[in-house]
Design an enzyme around this catalytic site. Structure first.
Site, PDB file in Angstrom:
ATOM      1  N   ARG A   1      -2.492 -41.136  -3.383  1.00  0.00           N
ATOM      2  CA  ARG A   1      -1.704 -42.030  -2.534  1.00  0.00           C
ATOM      3  C   ARG A   1      -1.680 -43.474  -3.044  1.00  0.00           C
ATOM      4  O   ARG A   1      -0.629 -44.096  -3.068  1.00  0.00           O
ATOM      5  CB  ARG A   1      -2.254 -41.976  -1.109  1.00  0.00           C
ATOM      6  CG  ARG A   1      -1.479 -42.791  -0.099  1.00  0.00           C
ATOM      7  CD  ARG A   1      -2.006 -42.501   1.299  1.00  0.00           C
ATOM      8  NE  ARG A   1      -1.238 -43.191   2.310  1.00  0.00           N
ATOM      9  CZ  ARG A   1      -1.427 -44.468   2.646  1.00  0.00           C
ATOM     10  NH1 ARG A   1      -2.368 -45.166   2.055  1.00  0.00           N
ATOM     11  NH2 ARG A   1      -0.680 -45.028   3.574  1.00  0.00           N
TER      12      ARG A   1
ATOM     13  N   GLU B   1       3.798 -23.764   5.184  1.00  0.00           N
ATOM     14  CA  GLU B   1       3.384 -23.769   3.781  1.00  0.00           C
ATOM     15  C   GLU B   1       3.284 -22.371   3.185  1.00  0.00           C
ATOM     16  O   GLU B   1       3.510 -22.184   1.992  1.00  0.00           O
ATOM     17  CB  GLU B   1       2.047 -24.498   3.627  1.00  0.00           C
ATOM     18  CG  GLU B   1       2.082 -25.989   3.987  1.00  0.00           C
ATOM     19  CD  GLU B   1       2.038 -26.263   5.484  1.00  0.00           C
ATOM     20  OE1 GLU B   1       1.817 -25.312   6.264  1.00  0.00           O
ATOM     21  OE2 GLU B   1       2.231 -27.439   5.872  1.00  0.00           O
TER      22      GLU B   1
ATOM     23  N   HIS C   1      -4.940   6.411   7.322  1.00  0.00           N
ATOM     24  CA  HIS C   1      -4.431   5.301   6.509  1.00  0.00           C
ATOM     25  C   HIS C   1      -5.118   5.280   5.149  1.00  0.00           C
ATOM     26  O   HIS C   1      -6.333   5.199   5.050  1.00  0.00           O
ATOM     27  CB  HIS C   1      -4.657   3.972   7.228  1.00  0.00           C
ATOM     28  CG  HIS C   1      -4.069   2.807   6.495  1.00  0.00           C
ATOM     29  ND1 HIS C   1      -2.795   2.335   6.747  1.00  0.00           N
ATOM     30  CD2 HIS C   1      -4.558   2.034   5.495  1.00  0.00           C
ATOM     31  CE1 HIS C   1      -2.537   1.320   5.948  1.00  0.00           C
ATOM     32  NE2 HIS C   1      -3.592   1.107   5.178  1.00  0.00           N
TER      33      HIS C   1
ATOM     34  N   PHE D   1      -2.968 -29.385   2.471  1.00  0.00           N
ATOM     35  CA  PHE D   1      -2.202 -28.357   3.179  1.00  0.00           C
ATOM     36  C   PHE D   1      -1.848 -27.172   2.273  1.00  0.00           C
ATOM     37  O   PHE D   1      -1.399 -26.132   2.771  1.00  0.00           O
ATOM     38  CB  PHE D   1      -0.965 -28.956   3.844  1.00  0.00           C
ATOM     39  CG  PHE D   1      -1.306 -30.087   4.775  1.00  0.00           C
ATOM     40  CD1 PHE D   1      -2.514 -30.075   5.483  1.00  0.00           C
ATOM     41  CD2 PHE D   1      -0.467 -31.172   4.936  1.00  0.00           C
ATOM     42  CE1 PHE D   1      -2.847 -31.128   6.333  1.00  0.00           C
ATOM     43  CE2 PHE D   1      -0.803 -32.227   5.781  1.00  0.00           C
ATOM     44  CZ  PHE D   1      -1.991 -32.203   6.480  1.00  0.00           C
TER      45      PHE D   1
ATOM     46  N   HIS E   1      -2.126 -36.988  -1.973  1.00  0.00           N
ATOM     47  CA  HIS E   1      -3.081 -37.532  -1.009  1.00  0.00           C
ATOM     48  C   HIS E   1      -4.474 -36.934  -1.215  1.00  0.00           C
ATOM     49  O   HIS E   1      -5.142 -36.505  -0.275  1.00  0.00           O
ATOM     50  CB  HIS E   1      -2.586 -37.334   0.428  1.00  0.00           C
ATOM     51  CG  HIS E   1      -1.347 -38.135   0.727  1.00  0.00           C
ATOM     52  ND1 HIS E   1      -0.142 -37.866   0.144  1.00  0.00           N
ATOM     53  CD2 HIS E   1      -1.145 -39.206   1.524  1.00  0.00           C
ATOM     54  CE1 HIS E   1       0.766 -38.736   0.563  1.00  0.00           C
ATOM     55  NE2 HIS E   1       0.185 -39.566   1.407  1.00  0.00           N
TER      56      HIS E   1
ATOM     57  N   HIS F   1       0.820  -1.209   0.000  1.00  0.00           N
ATOM     58  CA  HIS F   1       0.000   0.000   0.000  1.00  0.00           C
ATOM     59  C   HIS F   1       0.856   1.262   0.000  1.00  0.00           C
ATOM     60  O   HIS F   1       0.344   2.346  -0.243  1.00  0.00           O
ATOM     61  CB  HIS F   1      -0.958   0.011   1.197  1.00  0.00           C
ATOM     62  CG  HIS F   1      -0.288  -0.251   2.506  1.00  0.00           C
ATOM     63  ND1 HIS F   1       0.065  -1.525   2.928  1.00  0.00           N
ATOM     64  CD2 HIS F   1       0.118   0.580   3.495  1.00  0.00           C
ATOM     65  CE1 HIS F   1       0.639  -1.446   4.116  1.00  0.00           C
ATOM     66  NE2 HIS F   1       0.690  -0.188   4.481  1.00  0.00           N
TER      67      HIS F   1
ATOM     68  N   GLY G   1       0.458  -6.486  -1.551  1.00  0.00           N
ATOM     69  CA  GLY G   1      -0.813  -5.834  -1.220  1.00  0.00           C
ATOM     70  C   GLY G   1      -1.638  -6.709  -0.298  1.00  0.00           C
ATOM     71  O   GLY G   1      -2.427  -6.211   0.488  1.00  0.00           O
TER      72      GLY G   1
END
Lengths: 580, 580
Positions: free
Chosen positions: A439, A331, A214, A357, A381, A30, A76
């Protein structure tokens, strides 16, 4: 920004994409106007360009995107830039082995994002001494003060505990900043954090350190504020009034890194090495293909979230350890690092973990699309067929997630041959690619020589255009259930066509159109493809509709109604409805 | 686990859901067998029950879910449990004002997740001295050693820097643990972290501290290992052999918290207070409704990620500050805390931020479904109509994301009246609810008395069953564009029906079916509803198909082909195709 762009960073202002240049990431996107102003000071943009800010016809958007030559990654969505920067720094230190350095400006508000702490841990673990974080501690968030406000001591303790060399400076003091950057260059085996105590809207009359400003323009107060600012400039700068435009020039980079164009040039060294009928899990085929691509191209890299022995990305780690980055169980950072590694085609990254995940990093993946990244994702999986580990480990939302990403390509290969080709195609496809792997072991159904293309499905069973009564579209484990169902149906003299779409996005609309016209017709993607082709149709969907339970894969396919018998019964029900 | 369940925690073993009981969250959900063993030791489960582990017929699943009476939140996607526990502790301290304490076991591998650090920052900021984290530092991840291995000093520094009281203990030493828990009870205004140095597979012959045993059964080595373990028990325990089954009993809780049943009982104090045609943004109506519900029910709470002045959740903060939790810019923790707050219906939480930023917490939301949570989510600033801030701030994937969540309800109200009713309905609907709100002002189109229900759409324009030639389904900003297009079409004597679906999931299949039958049809959800009803159909989709640019809302609706004129032209094109 002034110290960075005019004194510290080494680059060529008229050649922002030069691979030897120092890199800059504005994680607090920003603050884009400050970035655009910097590139104006060094001559790439004009003052007139600046006045096009946020207009549809201008690439000076509300937040930076790589539509601009000097932006490597879009920012952003907060707290992601440091991971991107860490990816660039990793490539710089260990893959390019070049002298460019990476600078990342992070806001104090976004330092609340866990992604920042994942990135801090990653950067110190890998000793990225070519990376500098400039933390802008201006005390104020969007809607209120930040939790730590100006507690510089706590910021310093946190950064030090995460393995960084951390310096506290007055962020408005040019000499303190110059000295801090100089120290950062001397620190080895650790990244440096320059923790800048700043005042938001510093020197802006009635605005400095105040809440509720802001992202807001000055409006009716601009004339007064500008007049006051100009008066302050005159007082403070011993004869140097106003802009430095053209008076200071950045130093050029050390020219030790050459441009690269990888995409379109990467091929498997030989066709996939499987025999028809051989039982191979698609996750294993992914590992094989990744290792094989890595062998022929040392810029193909793998990133893992401590699941490499399950996703089989370990095959690359074992054969080409220098092309493998263990990111541990983080992750968001893994995806951000992957996107950073892909910048300017320095590498072709494959980021893999359990498909479930990857949902952890949806925001980072989404921003990857805005970043025009070529990073590839592999989720293993998939679905209930993983069995007893239960619903937390089952990817059920991954296809919806990746289909929704702008410009993505979604592969769902059903056997080992198709998987190896999906990996090869993904390496050469622009934009975000996702490959879904499974799997369990399944038989190889394609010859090693079979050709695959994005958006081209395969008819894996058909009795002929005149006799197929209905089409089943299925991928992965359900394709094999569909083939079994087709056998059961054939025993009752019902012939069905079975289609393996290979890519879920794009769907092979032509193949489906033909099937609908010749017979009658995976969920959302199939329907969309048919509607785009203007074909009236009905689609009978078979999918998991509740939170699954732990159990064996066979039990689960049965319980949730997606095994061969369920398909068999469904087909008969649909045909009865059509005939009636 | 033995010290916690048999000595430290206060609860009734035969009444796990008792609201006065201490709460336990196993963030490292893969250690589920230890949890099941603990509840066997205290008598809730039998040893026979334990032998049903991971079977389809048993709720002792691979990872814990609330199908079990003693599990409040599902775990198994790592790094989330501490946020859930912090939510429970927040409610305990500030809303229930009760004496129960919350214990959370976190793995060292999952401590790499940024979510953990968000939760640590949150818990210390809110001085949750009723929360204890037990960090199991066993050195080994799934596929290799953790980044910090047994560096207890670094763990301690990090936790201290994040504002916790942190103790390092030998995690196998009962006396050290008892003493640490006792210290934790005495620490005020800060949460406590008990950092346990442990050995993975401790005392298991040939397995302790070895790699490649994560998640694996002992197999052929079990007899030998068990024999060795039993021998060790005899040596160490001065006559106390084997299990403590039945010999130690946990202390009962202080009975200072009563059961609650909130869902189904929450109503707006009066109908929405808007006039037809009044211009109101749906985000503002959300803020109004949240504040109004908060007024009548002190268990309706709001959680914010420093966007409250944009989402308008600030209305609740201003009117009922005790019912508002500022979570700062850490969406993963915000969602995890929300899910923790919703546990056992202690509160009805509304978690809100920009819709785009909820993608940051997709994994947490997905796990919320497995947790059977009743937490509500509100995402503002949907689509390109937010304008100049650019694509990083635009929610374009939110509907796909929430539709993919099992058991979710997805509201997309188009005016202020519908929005207030969506908030009221969400408060009373089981499972995850999502409400999409918009930034721009739009006219109120429904009377204050209009009735709304989940799965019931509204025909907002129709010329009659015999004359409507086609149906347009649209929500939010595009509904108003569709109404304008309908005007343009009517001027050319083309009558169309316009449907506001209100909920995108479930879609009002009956209303669509009728429309298709009477005329000829938002994307995936519409097609799915029609196909489920077995109605052959074509759907012409109008949606953003590329990464949008910064610009004014009007410019963007035009550029990406979803404004009134684009709808007008599309309808004419579709009708021509049908007639030809």
């Amino acid at each position: 920004m002034a110290v960075l762009f005019l004194k510290e960073m080494k680059y060529k202002p008229n050649d922002p994409r030069n691979p030897s240049s120092d890199r800059f990431v504005l994680s607090k996107g920003h603050a884009a106007p400050a970035l655009y102003a910097a590139w104006t000071e060094v001559g790439l943009l004009s003052v007139d360009d600046l006045l096009t800010l946020r207009k549809l016809s201008s690439d000076l958007e509300g937040h930076p995107t790589p539509r601009l030559s000097f932006v490597d990654v879009a920012t952003g969505s907060l707290g992601q830039g440091l991971s991107n920067a860490a990816g660039m720094a990793y490539v710089g230190k260990y893959i390019d082995k070049a002298s460019y350095r990476v600078y990342c400006v992070v806001g104090d508000g976004e330092a609340a994002e866990g992604n920042i702490w994942e990135a801090l841990a990653f950067a110190s673990y890998y000793k990225l001494d070519n990376l500098v974080m400039i933390l802008d501690v201006n005390r104020l968030g969007q809607s209120q003060a930040t939790p730590l406000q100006h507690d510089m001591d706590v910021y310093q303790k946190r950064c030090e505990a995460f393995g960084w060399h951390a310096l506290v400076v007055d962020g408005h003091n040019v000499n303190e900043l110059l000295s801090a950057f100089s120290t950062a260059r001397s620190i080895k085996e650790r990244p440096t954090a320059i923790l800048c105590k700043t005042v938001k809207g510093a020197d802006f009359l009635g605005i400095a350190d105040e809440e509720n400003w802001h992202g807001k323009p000055l409006g009716s107060r601009s004339a007064e504020v500008i007049r006051d600012l100009e008066a302050k400039l005159k007082v403070g700068a011993s004869g140097d009034i106003g802009s430095t435009l053209g008076r200071l020039k950045p130093s050029p980079p050390v020219d030790d890194c050459t441009p690269m164009k990888l995409i379109g040039s990467i091929s498997l060294p030989s066709p996939p090495q499987y025999k028809l009928g051989e039982l191979v899990a698609t996750r294993l085929a992914f590992g094989n293909a990744l290792a094989r691509l890595g062998q022929v191209c040392d810029r193909v890299i793998g990133l893992d979230g401590d699941t490499k022995n399950s996703t089989f990305s370990i095959k690359l780690r074992d054969s080409r350890p220098a092309q493998f980055i263990e990111c541990f169980i983080a992750e968001q950072n893994m995806v951000g690092v992957g996107i950073g590694c892909a910048v300017r085609q320095r590498t072709v990254p494959f980021v893999s973990t359990f498909g479930a995940f990857l949902t952890r990093a949806f925001d980072q993946i989404r921003m990857g699309a805005v970043s025009q990244t070529n990073c590839n994702f592999v989720g293993s999986h998939a679905g209930v067929s993983i069995g007893e580990d239960g619903p937390s480990q089952m990817a059920l939302e991954d296809l919806a997630m990746f289909r929704a990403v702008t410009g993505s390509t979604v592969f769902y290969p059903s056997d080992a041959v198709a998987t190896e080709r999906a990996v090869e195609l993904a390496a050469n496809t622009q934009g975000i690619c996702f490959i879904r792997t499974g799997r369990p072991n399944h038989p190889v159904i394609y010859q090693p020589t079979e050709l695959f293309a994005v958006g081209r499905g395969k008819v894996v069973r058909s009795s002929g255009t005149d006799t197929d009564q209905l089409t089943i579209v299925a991928s992965g484990v359900t394709l094999f259930e569909a083939l079994r169902a087709a056998e059961l149906l054939a025993a009752e003299n019902i012939q069905v066509r079975v289609i393996d779409p290979f890519t879920i996005k794009p769907m092979d609309g032509a193949l489906l159109k033909q099937a609908v016209q010749e017979t009658c017709g995976i969920g959302d993607a199939v329907e969309q493809a048919l509607s785009q082709a203007g074909i009236a149709h009905t689609v009978h969907r078979m999918a998991i509709r509740e939170v699954p339970h732990s159990g064996t894969p066979t039990e689960l396919l049965h319980k949730y109604g997606i095994d061969a018998n369920a398909i068999f019964l469904s087909v008969k029900r649909v045909l009865t409805t059509i005939k009636s």
